[in-house]
Design a protein around this motif. Sequence first.
Motif, PDB file in Angstrom:
ATOM      1  N   VAL A 376      33.020 -18.783  43.388  1.00 23.16           N
ATOM      2  CA  VAL A 376      33.595 -19.248  44.649  1.00 23.16           C
ATOM      3  C   VAL A 376      32.521 -20.008  45.415  1.00 23.16           C
ATOM      4  CG1 VAL A 376      34.658 -18.555  46.827  1.00 23.16           C
ATOM      5  CG2 VAL A 376      35.204 -17.311  44.717  1.00 23.16           C
ATOM      6  N   LEU A 377      32.850 -21.220  45.816  1.00 20.58           N
ATOM      7  CA  LEU A 377      31.937 -22.065  46.580  1.00 20.58           C
ATOM      8  C   LEU A 377      32.446 -22.178  48.010  1.00 20.58           C
ATOM      9  CD1 LEU A 377      29.632 -24.150  46.931  1.00 20.58           C
ATOM     10  CD2 LEU A 377      31.222 -25.892  46.078  1.00 20.58           C
ATOM     11  N   VAL A 378      31.603 -21.798  48.956  1.00 19.30           N
ATOM     12  CA  VAL A 378      31.902 -21.966  50.377  1.00 19.30           C
ATOM     13  C   VAL A 378      30.942 -23.030  50.908  1.00 19.30           C
ATOM     14  CG1 VAL A 378      32.021 -20.855  52.633  1.00 19.30           C
ATOM     15  CG2 VAL A 378      32.653 -19.577  50.589  1.00 19.30           C
ATOM     16  N   THR A 379      31.493 -24.146  51.326  1.00 16.89           N
ATOM     17  CA  THR A 379      30.665 -25.239  51.840  1.00 16.89           C
ATOM     18  C   THR A 379      30.557 -25.215  53.351  1.00 16.89           C
ATOM     19  OG1 THR A 379      32.593 -26.707  51.881  1.00 16.89           O
ATOM     20  CG2 THR A 379      31.246 -26.694  49.880  1.00 16.89           C
ATOM     21  N   SER A 380      31.432 -24.473  54.017  1.00 13.67           N
ATOM     22  CA  SER A 380      31.382 -24.383  55.471  1.00 13.67           C
ATOM     23  C   SER A 380      32.174 -23.149  55.903  1.00 13.67           C
ATOM     24  CB  SER A 380      31.965 -25.646  56.116  1.00 13.67           C
ATOM     25  OG  SER A 380      32.100 -25.492  57.515  1.00 13.67           O
ATOM     26  N   PHE A 381      31.690 -22.495  56.965  1.00 10.94           N
ATOM     27  CA  PHE A 381      32.415 -21.359  57.541  1.00 10.94           C
ATOM     28  C   PHE A 381      33.188 -21.756  58.794  1.00 10.94           C
ATOM     29  CE2 PHE A 381      29.922 -18.715  54.718  1.00 10.94           C
ATOM     30  CZ  PHE A 381      30.753 -17.621  54.507  1.00 10.94           C
ATOM     31  N   ASP A 382      32.767 -22.811  59.478  1.00 13.51           N
ATOM     32  CA  ASP A 382      33.489 -23.298  60.646  1.00 13.51           C
ATOM     33  C   ASP A 382      33.440 -24.819  60.644  1.00 13.51           C
ATOM     34  OD1 ASP A 382      34.883 -23.417  62.996  1.00 13.51           O
ATOM     35  OD2 ASP A 382      33.141 -23.048  64.275  1.00 13.51           O
ATOM     36  N   PRO A 383      34.465 -25.479  60.142  1.00 11.38           N
ATOM     37  CA  PRO A 383      35.723 -24.943  59.604  1.00 11.38           C
ATOM     38  C   PRO A 383      35.503 -24.263  58.248  1.00 11.38           C
ATOM     39  CG  PRO A 383      35.631 -27.286  59.218  1.00 11.38           C
ATOM     40  CD  PRO A 383      34.419 -26.954  60.063  1.00 11.38           C
ATOM     41  N   LEU A 384      36.399 -23.349  57.920  1.00  5.18           N
ATOM     42  CA  LEU A 384      36.292 -22.605  56.673  1.00  5.18           C
ATOM     43  C   LEU A 384      36.806 -23.459  55.518  1.00  5.18           C
ATOM     44  CD1 LEU A 384      35.536 -19.925  55.357  1.00  5.18           C
ATOM     45  CD2 LEU A 384      37.875 -19.141  55.765  1.00  5.18           C
ATOM     46  N   ILE A 385      35.938 -23.705  54.533  1.00  2.08           N
ATOM     47  CA  ILE A 385      36.295 -24.499  53.351  1.00  2.08           C
ATOM     48  C   ILE A 385      35.853 -23.701  52.130  1.00  2.08           C
ATOM     49  CG2 ILE A 385      36.019 -26.677  52.127  1.00  2.08           C
ATOM     50  CD1 ILE A 385      35.327 -28.001  54.754  1.00  2.08           C
ATOM     51  N   ILE A 386      36.822 -23.307  51.303  1.00  2.00           N
ATOM     52  CA  ILE A 386      36.569 -22.449  50.143  1.00  2.00           C
ATOM     53  C   ILE A 386      37.080 -23.143  48.894  1.00  2.00           C
ATOM     54  CG2 ILE A 386      36.893 -20.158  49.149  1.00  2.00           C
ATOM     55  CD1 ILE A 386      37.630 -19.133  51.891  1.00  2.00           C
ATOM     56  N   TYR A 387      36.242 -23.170  47.865  1.00  2.00           N
ATOM     57  CA  TYR A 387      36.615 -23.710  46.559  1.00  2.00           C
ATOM     58  C   TYR A 387      36.504 -22.590  45.520  1.00  2.00           C
ATOM     59  CZ  TYR A 387      36.116 -28.478  48.415  1.00  2.00           C
ATOM     60  OH  TYR A 387      36.259 -29.640  49.143  1.00  2.00           O
ATOM     61  N   LEU A 388      37.408 -22.605  44.576  1.00  2.68           N
ATOM     62  CA  LEU A 388      37.368 -21.696  43.420  1.00  2.68           C
ATOM     63  C   LEU A 388      37.224 -22.538  42.167  1.00  2.68           C
ATOM     64  CD1 LEU A 388      37.702 -18.942  41.986  1.00  2.68           C
ATOM     65  CD2 LEU A 388      40.175 -19.273  42.125  1.00  2.68           C
ATOM     66  N   TYR A 389      36.214 -22.212  41.333  1.00  2.00           N
ATOM     67  CA  TYR A 389      36.025 -23.013  40.121  1.00  2.00           C
ATOM     68  C   TYR A 389      37.142 -22.727  39.128  1.00  2.00           C
ATOM     69  CZ  TYR A 389      33.487 -25.843  36.787  1.00  2.00           C
ATOM     70  OH  TYR A 389      33.121 -26.843  35.921  1.00  2.00           O
ATOM     71  N   GLU A 390      37.561 -23.765  38.432  1.00  2.00           N
ATOM     72  CA  GLU A 390      38.717 -23.650  37.547  1.00  2.00           C
ATOM     73  C   GLU A 390      38.473 -22.715  36.370  1.00  2.00           C
ATOM     74  OE1 GLU A 390      39.660 -27.286  35.617  1.00  2.00           O
ATOM     75  OE2 GLU A 390      37.580 -27.810  35.206  1.00  2.00           O
ATOM     76  N   GLU A 391      37.233 -22.496  35.995  1.00  3.09           N
ATOM     77  CA  GLU A 391      36.917 -21.650  34.852  1.00  3.09           C
ATOM     78  C   GLU A 391      36.047 -20.493  35.279  1.00  3.09           C
ATOM     79  OE1 GLU A 391      38.149 -20.584  32.191  1.00  3.09           O
ATOM     80  OE2 GLU A 391      37.863 -22.338  30.901  1.00  3.09           O
ATOM     81  N   GLY A 392      36.295 -19.345  34.683  1.00  2.74           N
ATOM     82  CA  GLY A 392      35.498 -18.160  34.947  1.00  2.74           C
ATOM     83  C   GLY A 392      35.165 -17.447  33.654  1.00  2.74           C
TER      84      GLY A 392
END
Length: 925
Positions: A376-392
């Motif tokens: 999980v990549l969080v690039t910002s908390f305010d504003p909240l921006i969350i990315y989930l990588y397609e592969e795990g």
Amino acid sequence: MPSSLCEPHTSSSANLEYLKQDDWITSGKLGSREAVLVFRTNILNPKTRKTLSERSSAQALLETKNREDYASCQKAETSAPACSNDALSGGSTQKNIYLIKNPQNCDKSDKLKFCSPFKKMLNRYSSSDTSISSEGEAEPSRSIENKSRVLKASQNSINIKLAEDEMSKESGYDSLGPAQSRTNTAEASEEDPEATSEDEVECGVNMPAYKLNITYKFQQTETKLLRKLFNVHGLTEAQGENNFNLLWTGVHMKLDIVRNLAPYQRVNHFPRSYELTRKDRLYKNIERMQHLRGMKHFDIVPQSFVLPIESRDLCVAHNKHRGPWIVKPAASSRGRGIFIVNSPDQIPQDEQVLVSKYIVDPLCIDGHKCDLRVYVLVTSFDPLIIYLYEEGIVRLATVKYDRHADNLWNPCMHLCNYSINKYHSDYIRSSDAQDEDVGHKWTLSALLRHLKLQSCDTRQLMLNIEDLIIKAVLACAQSVISACRMFVPNGNNCFELYGFDILIDNALKPWLLEINLSPSMGVDSPLDTKVKSCLMADLLTCVGIPAYSPEMRSHYDQKWSRFQRSSSCQRQPTAYPGVALAQKSKKTKKKGGAAAAAANVQAQLTGEEQRILRHTRQQYSRRGGFVRIFPTDDSMQRYGNFLDSSTGIPISTPTVQSQTFQTPVLQHNYNQMLHLNLYCQDAGRHGRDDNSEENRIGQYERALETDSEIPFVKKAAVAKCEEEGRRLRKVMLKKISNGSELTQFQARQTFSLYLESVLRRLTEDPKDNHEKIILKFLNKFGGAVKPPVVFRNMQSLKVASKARSAMVAKLLGDFLENYKRDTEAYVDSFDHFGMIPSSAYNQFLMHAQESDLEAVLTLHTNVTGIMPFLYNRCGLSVPPTPPIPCGLHGFLRALPSMVTTSGTARELSKYDGYFKNCDKEKIFL
């Protein structure tokens, strides 16, 4: 040809900048504020680097030839000015090669004529599956079924000589078929990693990052994959304290470093990120949201208690619902110190631990328990921006699952951590990156396809995993946001990659186990190499390392206004060129309908809001394999009630009704602003983002494809000669008998290699009988290595040999890791008087077997009476040297006696009785 369109090709960097930018620079032209670096995985292949290097060398020779020809032409023009261009070109057998300096001024025919040699090799390599444009937007037409990672070759590395284009086809570097690519991978896998360092450096010199002097810095971490990725892309390691563009650290950030970050600098952690990554803090934050927002909304973790504070509550819960409990240290990783008990009475009360209800009905694959590691990549908390990588990564336990209470002691059955199961003799590693469902490590997409064949609802499973991730971040975001406002000067300085460990039960309900601060980037198999290299390349491209020149960086370092927030939590933006003109032009243009409404909304945004919106769109266009799960088109509808209506910040603490907050300026809800501008019906020319639910689910289920194979480079084992080892052993024993001694570095090297041999025997031969000796030594030596609770519990007497060896091997492996790290501080820069020469001793270590190492350590200890492999020579509490028994493994049997016994006799007596009973039972698998 008109001179206004074309100029003779020279070695000027200005002429090559435009060619470099399309390949390794995106979101803006090279030299602009928006330009960031592009990272690609294809360049990790040695064959690809060789191709680019040879073409770069050919280009350099061509540039030299062109300069000579151009100089001769200028000389001819000076001597005969009346000579026409046609006559000049006709009188020479070698024509000048011209390069388009400003392609925007050329017509379409000229562009096709001069750019055609480059386009022949653009689709050979792989990286992200989204085409990147200079405007920072993704191409709207994306196919879910065919999203292989498309990568353009480096244009500055392609030979621009038109006459040599046909000759390059015959050289064998124009195309690599699948069979040939796999052959190259097999050849590369036998190479030594250090042997390719010169190739990596040579490739990196030709990259824009090297020209711009982009630097990185590692702090308390060492990742070979990251270092290789940086080197081949031209990044160099920083030498100064704060002279870096990217800081990658394995621990929490120091606030002094965060406060002084420049706008172009990036760090891989947010302040106070321990609110997510510490097990006790994570559970307390989620528990607070359960009380505030309702248990049904945040039922994402098992019932847990923090001991010893909540010991009474644990006993009450155990009396109501009896069952096994899993005990985890509050701050640990890689499965260290985790064990399972049937009753709270079996839990030691002298440590702070988190005790959770054990899920007894997990999802099993072929009878083996499994869990997920998603990134999980969080690039910002305010504003909240969350990315989930397609592969795990899906990790399977080595021993088949059995919920009977007699098997709770076995960590290779109940724990899926790779760091534990890899020491089991039955552990199977995948030998091919294409085999994603073989062995004890799968990919997430392979698991989803496997479950789909069994008629499981994988769509709802992934939606529940997304919901779990978002709610876990929301529960901890309030503290992180407050820290960012106090310490982070720029909104883009920090990013963070979290490793979420998720367990799926038999009803396909995901449970959050823990969140890792720095997920492991070790590559121990081709599957690891494939997933993690693509992950890191897409991560660095998505985050965006600014491609600033040294002049721009020095300007920011000397005088720059930081992007700070005032008391109203609003950043103070710097003036971006062209923003005011763009707003003015939008007002003057005649627009109608939806376009006019979108323009009005855009005009109403502040400068800071426009910067956030532009940065979010550019980041999304560079996302590669990352899937943005917050914000989405329905995020405000699903999670809006968890956010404060005025600030958009997740509220995890109850507010007293009489308590009022007064602020001089209005608050800003950046989350609401982003949602309205990204997903409203009138989104303007950018249009709505395409991360719909169908697209996200399709991206999770597809296999991770790469057109260019990423080789799994494993260091080849040095072939040891037993005869040479015995001969060198006699030489070393003779030197020691004559009075020569080992330096502390040589002694620690020998001891480390000796323990590695013992560890290899424990892993390969589960019927070995040396576990008791090693356990005694590790327990008396102390430190961070602690024996598991199974060795303290006398009720567990029937321990199978394979699992027992795996548990002891795990302890020995942890000890060796710390021991090798400490050994790096001991360096022999020259040969000391009376010591064995380093060159001769290194030759001995190259061919020494376990018996040779043991003989040298035994004789050196008996003759000198010191133990430099465990203690310093001038230590004050060094115990006397014990007598070492003769015969095989005599040094190993005497090893526990070399450590001081300080209050551990009672524990050792427990181990003695434990192993005596095990020897009587003689239970082997």
